[in-house]
Design a protein around this motif. Sequence first.
Motif, PDB file in Angstrom:
ATOM      1  N   ASN A 187       0.831  -1.210   0.000  1.00 37.99           N
ATOM      2  CA  ASN A 187       0.000   0.000   0.000  1.00 37.99           C
ATOM      3  C   ASN A 187       0.862   1.255   0.000  1.00 37.99           C
ATOM      4  O   ASN A 187       0.612   2.209   0.753  1.00 37.99           O
ATOM      5  N   ILE A 188       1.883   1.265  -0.838  1.00 39.31           N
ATOM      6  CA  ILE A 188       2.840   2.359  -0.827  1.00 39.31           C
ATOM      7  C   ILE A 188       2.187   3.716  -1.098  1.00 39.31           C
ATOM      8  O   ILE A 188       2.591   4.735  -0.530  1.00 39.31           O
ATOM      9  N   ILE A 189       1.160   3.764  -1.932  1.00 43.33           N
ATOM     10  CA  ILE A 189       0.539   5.046  -2.293  1.00 43.33           C
ATOM     11  C   ILE A 189      -0.041   5.742  -1.071  1.00 43.33           C
ATOM     12  O   ILE A 189       0.101   6.965  -0.903  1.00 43.33           O
ATOM     13  N   SER A 190      -0.678   4.962  -0.190  1.00 43.89           N
ATOM     14  CA  SER A 190      -1.242   5.568   1.019  1.00 43.89           C
ATOM     15  C   SER A 190      -0.234   5.601   2.166  1.00 43.89           C
ATOM     16  O   SER A 190      -0.213   6.555   2.954  1.00 43.89           O
ATOM     17  N   ASP A 191       0.624   4.583   2.251  1.00 47.56           N
ATOM     18  CA  ASP A 191       1.570   4.502   3.375  1.00 47.56           C
ATOM     19  C   ASP A 191       2.624   5.598   3.338  1.00 47.56           C
ATOM     20  O   ASP A 191       3.086   6.067   4.388  1.00 47.56           O
TER      21      ASP A 191
END
Length: 310
Positions: free
Chosen positions: A11-15
């Motif tokens: 979930n790199i986009i949100s993390d």
Amino acid sequence: MASLVKIGVPNIISDISAYTRVEIGRANNETDATSRTGTWSSIGYQALVANVGTYDYTDNDGTSVSWYSYRLNNANTGANGSYSTPAPGRNFGYLGVDEFREYELGDLTNPDGTELTDNKIRQVIKVASSLVDSYVGYTFDHRSSTEKHRWDQKTRRIYPVHRSIISVENVRVYVSAQQSAAFTVNDIFINSDRGYVEITSLANVTYSLFPAIVALGMIEPVVEITYTHGASVPPQDIKDATALITVELLARDSLAKQGLQAISRLRVGEMEIYSNEAGQGGSRAKRDPSAAIPLAATMLLDQYIRPVIK
């Protein structure tokens, strides 16, 4: 040996809006890595990059028994995410890629001029490390091994295959499939310099009965030993030899890709270049012509070759 840790941030986009990096921890076994106690310790961080969900982290001090887990972390606020499920690292030899590059040996480019990838170098380092082990006859990696040897009642000494003995977990002497005797760590003397373990317990006197027992069991008693050996960080000579062998392998690979692997001598004007033929290295290479290891590497490794005692 260096270990490669695969890190996944799905979930790199949100993390990445809440965290700046990944904290990596290491333990010597799965239990400690799960509970994060005992041998567990934090070893480093991997910076997060926008839109990048997988990372490769190299632990230069990793061993074959190392387990890892990681969590998201914010370097500014101290906020942390949950730890991942522990997993063992992948061993890739006695050098990390960054360590190897620091030697600045050879030309680390492909025939087309592009730079060699870290994965390519990592795989060749693994092969070079295996050649080091094959050359000296044992591994420098930190690990636990179980072996069976012929029991010598006269000397009560056991000569394990691997050197640099750190500890002995178990010694058991079998006189038949059903009859055996175990010895505790208090009954054992370790001579790491000479590469042997000796049984010192007076209880060993009971084995004066061996002749009578053996008549009903095995012709020769067998001793089974479980021990830990190697080092968390290999000797510098071993790292240097691994680097030299890696350069040799990369050079041979480059020549092969250019169709020049069969050339043994090249003359340009007044200069002649000769290839290093197999068997031209140190003492082990002279005995075994197939040991195609550079001379400089064999000079570093010859001191580690020890006679095999059976």
